[in-house]
Design a protein around this motif. Structure first.
Motif, PDB file in Angstrom:
ATOM      1  N   TYR A 146      37.837  45.049  45.313  1.00  0.00           N
ATOM      2  CA  TYR A 146      36.453  45.909  45.270  1.00  0.00           C
ATOM      3  C   TYR A 146      37.224  46.450  45.743  1.00  0.00           C
ATOM      4  O   TYR A 146      36.840  47.391  46.957  1.00  0.00           O
ATOM      5  N   THR A 147      36.970  47.947  45.687  1.00  0.00           N
ATOM      6  CA  THR A 147      37.489  49.214  45.569  1.00  0.00           C
ATOM      7  C   THR A 147      36.268  49.662  46.180  1.00  0.00           C
ATOM      8  O   THR A 147      34.674  50.137  45.275  1.00  0.00           O
ATOM      9  N   LYS A 168      36.220  49.359  37.304  1.00  0.00           N
ATOM     10  CA  LYS A 168      35.300  48.272  36.609  1.00  0.00           C
ATOM     11  C   LYS A 168      35.651  47.680  35.956  1.00  0.00           C
ATOM     12  O   LYS A 168      35.487  47.137  35.710  1.00  0.00           O
ATOM     13  N   SER A 183      39.932  38.384  45.264  1.00  0.00           N
ATOM     14  CA  SER A 183      39.433  38.862  44.654  1.00  0.00           C
ATOM     15  C   SER A 183      39.510  40.353  45.368  1.00  0.00           C
ATOM     16  O   SER A 183      39.355  40.142  46.322  1.00  0.00           O
ATOM     17  N   HIS A 229      39.004  40.187  39.927  1.00  0.00           N
ATOM     18  CA  HIS A 229      37.964  38.665  39.351  1.00  0.00           C
ATOM     19  C   HIS A 229      38.714  37.570  39.456  1.00  0.00           C
ATOM     20  O   HIS A 229      40.123  38.307  38.269  1.00  0.00           O
ATOM     21  N   PHE A 233      31.203  39.479  42.339  1.00  0.00           N
ATOM     22  CA  PHE A 233      30.427  41.080  43.060  1.00  0.00           C
ATOM     23  C   PHE A 233      28.420  40.912  43.863  1.00  0.00           C
ATOM     24  O   PHE A 233      28.519  41.977  43.790  1.00  0.00           O
ATOM     25  N   SER A 253      40.521  49.860  48.310  1.00  0.00           N
ATOM     26  CA  SER A 253      40.283  48.885  47.315  1.00  0.00           C
ATOM     27  C   SER A 253      40.250  48.160  48.892  1.00  0.00           C
ATOM     28  O   SER A 253      41.754  47.907  49.666  1.00  0.00           O
ATOM     29  N   GLU A 302      43.733  42.115  37.738  1.00  0.00           N
ATOM     30  CA  GLU A 302      43.148  43.018  38.715  1.00  0.00           C
ATOM     31  C   GLU A 302      43.796  44.590  38.162  1.00  0.00           C
ATOM     32  O   GLU A 302      44.929  44.477  38.425  1.00  0.00           O
ATOM     33  N   ASP A 315      40.779  43.629  49.182  1.00  0.00           N
ATOM     34  CA  ASP A 315      41.499  42.713  47.854  1.00  0.00           C
ATOM     35  C   ASP A 315      41.135  41.622  49.575  1.00  0.00           C
ATOM     36  O   ASP A 315      42.201  41.950  50.475  1.00  0.00           O
ATOM     37  N   TYR A 342      40.136  47.098  40.768  1.00  0.00           N
ATOM     38  CA  TYR A 342      39.585  45.482  41.261  1.00  0.00           C
ATOM     39  C   TYR A 342      39.910  44.724  40.844  1.00  0.00           C
ATOM     40  O   TYR A 342      40.540  44.471  39.415  1.00  0.00           O
TER      41      TYR A 342
END
Ligand code: MG
Ligand code: MG
Length: 261
Positions: free
Chosen positions: A108-109, A127, A106, A233, A248, A92, A201, A94, A231
């Motif tokens: 994303y993994t 997600k 934001s 946003h 993303f 992940s 999140e 961040d 994840y």
């Protein structure tokens, strides 16, 4: 108190969040087996500063880096290290940015190379749960509708939801009211209004939902050392449909190019 943002302020927040999105895209270009999370951190810090932003997490309550990088059983708040990522890991990433007095946030993994099918399924579900939550992030719904959507979707698939760590309001502060839990009851909690901006999140575990903090004082990991995905946003509440300020797109363009190779 919850600070409502004007349309002009929301546009500034979109700019901050798009810089976060592009920074995650730069990370996506570099991430592969053998790269360390500290190398990714340097790439992110340089890119943010080159684009006029300030890394939001660096020195936040003493956090030592630009990115939080949480590998495998680490849930969130992992500190970048010089340990190389390995094929089959997940991480992940961040990222937070301060630009024009407003924050973006934001996460994303990323899968590193090929990951086990059950791990890929966890990433996809986490997600998707974020988007299920975002669907509920509309005027006159309540915070519990967001949490319930995330919880129901992921628990029905057999995963568990981290309770102790939550999303948050965001604006001129990185963390503002309200807290945005990833579990809850429909119709419960604070009513959502146009002008609210929140970071949603979900942190979703393959095994038990319980977490512990590592001795470094930051890193959160699962109690059973099974993997966790995350994840995030930043979204503005609107009538009928949430406005996702982060993206993303930059990450996923890179990942889809790599998967074609
Ligand atoms: Mg974040
Ligand atoms: Mg956040």
């Amino acid at each position: 108190m919850i600070y409502l943002k004007t349309d002009e302020e929301i546009e500034l927040m979109r700019i901050s969040n798009q810089l976060v999105a592009k920074t995650l895209g730069e990370v996506a270009k570099a991430i592969k087996p053998g790269v360390s999370t500290l190398e990714l951190d340097k790439i992110a810090e340089t890119f943010i500063r080159d684009n006029g932003g300030t890394p939001a997490f660096l020195n936040y309550q003493g956090f030592p880096n630009t990115l939080c990088t949480s590998v495998n059983e680490h849930v969130v708040h992992g500190i970048p290290s010089d340990k190389p990522l390995q094929e089959g890991d997940i991480v992940s990433v961040d990222c937070g940015v301060l630009l024009n007095d407003f924050y973006g946030d934001s996460a994303y993994t990323f899968p590193i190379g090929q990951v086990a099918p059950e791990v890929k399924a966890l990433l996809d579900a986490t997600k998707e749960s974020l988007y299920k939550g975002i669907e509920q992030a509309i005027e006159n719904n309540r915070l519990g509708d967001i949490g319930n959507a995330i919880q129901t979707y992921t628990e029905d698939l057999g995963y568990t939801v981290v309770r102790e760590m939550v999303g948050h309001g965001i604006g001129k502060n990185l963390h503002e009211a309200p807290e945005v839990a990833n579990y809850g009851k429909k119709g419960n909690g604070t009513k959502l209004k146009t002008g609210m901006v929140i970071a949603i999140e979900p942190m979703i575990n393959l095994g038990k939902r319980q977490i512990v903090q590592e001795d470094d004082g930051w890193t959160i990991r699962t109690i059973d050392n099974k993997v966790s995905a995350h994840y995030e946003h930043t979204v503005a509440i609107r009538k009928g449909k949430a406005d996702i300020l982060s993206s993303f797109k930059f990450v996923e363009e890179i990942l889809s190019l790599q998967s074609e190779k």
